[in-house]
Scaffold this motif. Structure first.
Motif, mmCIF file in Angstrom:
data_model
loop_
_atom_site.group_PDB
_atom_site.id
_atom_site.type_symbol
_atom_site.label_atom_id
_atom_site.label_comp_id
_atom_site.label_asym_id
_atom_site.label_seq_id
_atom_site.Cartn_x
_atom_site.Cartn_y
_atom_site.Cartn_z
ATOM 1 N N SER A 64 -85.833 114.393 17.908
ATOM 2 C CA SER A 64 -86.330 113.663 19.079
ATOM 3 C C SER A 64 -85.923 114.359 20.376
ATOM 4 O O SER A 64 -85.981 113.773 21.444
ATOM 5 N N PHE A 65 -85.514 115.603 20.262
ATOM 6 C CA PHE A 65 -85.068 116.399 21.404
ATOM 7 C C PHE A 65 -85.576 117.826 21.207
ATOM 8 O O PHE A 65 -86.054 118.179 20.136
ATOM 9 N N THR A 66 -85.443 118.644 22.206
ATOM 10 C CA THR A 66 -85.885 120.036 22.131
ATOM 11 C C THR A 66 -84.893 120.835 21.291
ATOM 12 O O THR A 66 -83.708 120.873 21.601
ATOM 13 N N VAL A 67 -85.394 121.483 20.219
ATOM 14 C CA VAL A 67 -84.507 122.248 19.342
ATOM 15 C C VAL A 67 -84.383 123.704 19.776
ATOM 16 O O VAL A 67 -83.389 124.358 19.468
ATOM 17 N N LEU A 68 -85.388 124.234 20.465
ATOM 18 C CA LEU A 68 -85.354 125.616 20.960
ATOM 19 C C LEU A 68 -85.972 125.670 22.348
ATOM 20 O O LEU A 68 -86.963 124.997 22.620
ATOM 21 N N ASN A 69 -85.394 126.486 23.209
ATOM 22 C CA ASN A 69 -85.912 126.723 24.562
ATOM 23 C C ASN A 69 -86.106 128.219 24.731
ATOM 24 O O ASN A 69 -85.159 128.988 24.529
ATOM 25 N N VAL A 124 -89.542 119.750 18.486
ATOM 26 C CA VAL A 124 -89.966 120.106 19.842
ATOM 27 C C VAL A 124 -89.373 121.443 20.280
ATOM 28 O O VAL A 124 -88.184 121.694 20.125
ATOM 29 N N ILE A 125 -90.241 122.288 20.855
ATOM 30 C CA ILE A 125 -89.868 123.601 21.385
ATOM 31 C C ILE A 125 -90.339 123.638 22.840
ATOM 32 O O ILE A 125 -91.386 123.088 23.171
ATOM 33 N N ALA A 126 -89.575 124.290 23.695
ATOM 34 C CA ALA A 126 -89.957 124.401 25.104
ATOM 35 C C ALA A 126 -90.082 125.859 25.520
ATOM 36 O O ALA A 126 -89.382 126.723 25.012
ATOM 37 N N VAL A 127 -91.007 126.084 26.444
ATOM 38 C CA VAL A 127 -91.048 127.349 27.183
ATOM 39 C C VAL A 127 -90.782 126.972 28.628
ATOM 40 O O VAL A 127 -91.256 125.955 29.122
ATOM 41 N N MET A 128 -89.936 127.772 29.284
ATOM 42 C CA MET A 128 -89.614 127.450 30.672
ATOM 43 C C MET A 128 -89.491 128.729 31.490
ATOM 44 O O MET A 128 -89.090 129.765 30.976
ATOM 45 N N GLN A 129 -89.893 128.605 32.730
ATOM 46 C CA GLN A 129 -89.781 129.724 33.671
ATOM 47 C C GLN A 129 -88.662 129.407 34.643
ATOM 48 O O GLN A 129 -88.692 128.365 35.316
#
Length: 131
Positions: A64-69, A124-129
């Motif tokens: 329920s949270f981001t596992v990789l960023n 959940v996976i995130a991409v961030m700048q």
């Protein structure tokens, strides 16, 4: 105590083959399969050399949270590339994301933009700048 040991994060999936294909083929990470039979597992090598342990779990529930960023230089290019590879970006009701699914930073710290998608197991996976 743990300053000189090896450590890594981990998360579960419901289909190890789908995870191997997703993380290796779609995201381009180095994926190493280890073990056999009921003890098959994956190690993902992230940019910079850190490793993440991925294991199958019969009654898997997506995190329920981001596992990789993943930090990227250009959030728009990353999102476009991931969409071309089949990713669907999540929309969360508490965040005012744009049409691409990117939550843009307001200039008050934090990333310039962040967007979330899921792996085949729903993690959940995130991409961030960064700014």
């Amino acid at each position: 105590m743990f300053g000189e040991t090896t450590a890594y994060s981990s998360f579960s999936v419901d289909d190890l083959d789908a995870a191997r294909d997703f993380y290796g083929d779609r995201l381009g990470l180095t994926v190493e399969e280890t073990g056999g039979g009921d003890m098959r597992m994956l190690f993902l090598t992230l940019p910079g050399g850190a490793r993440v342990f991925v294991y199958p779990k019969e009654n898997h529930t997506p995190a329920s949270f981001t596992v990789l960023n993943f930090e990227v230089d250009d959030i728009d290019r990353a999102v476009d590339d991931l969409v071309a590879r089949g990713a669907t970006f999540e929309r969360y009701p508490d965040f005012d994301a744009d049409d691409k699914g990117v939550l843009r930073g307001d200039g008050e710290g934090g990333p310039a933009g962040i967007a979330w998608f899921t792996d085949p197991a729903g993690n959940v996976i995130a991409v961030m700048q960064a700014r």
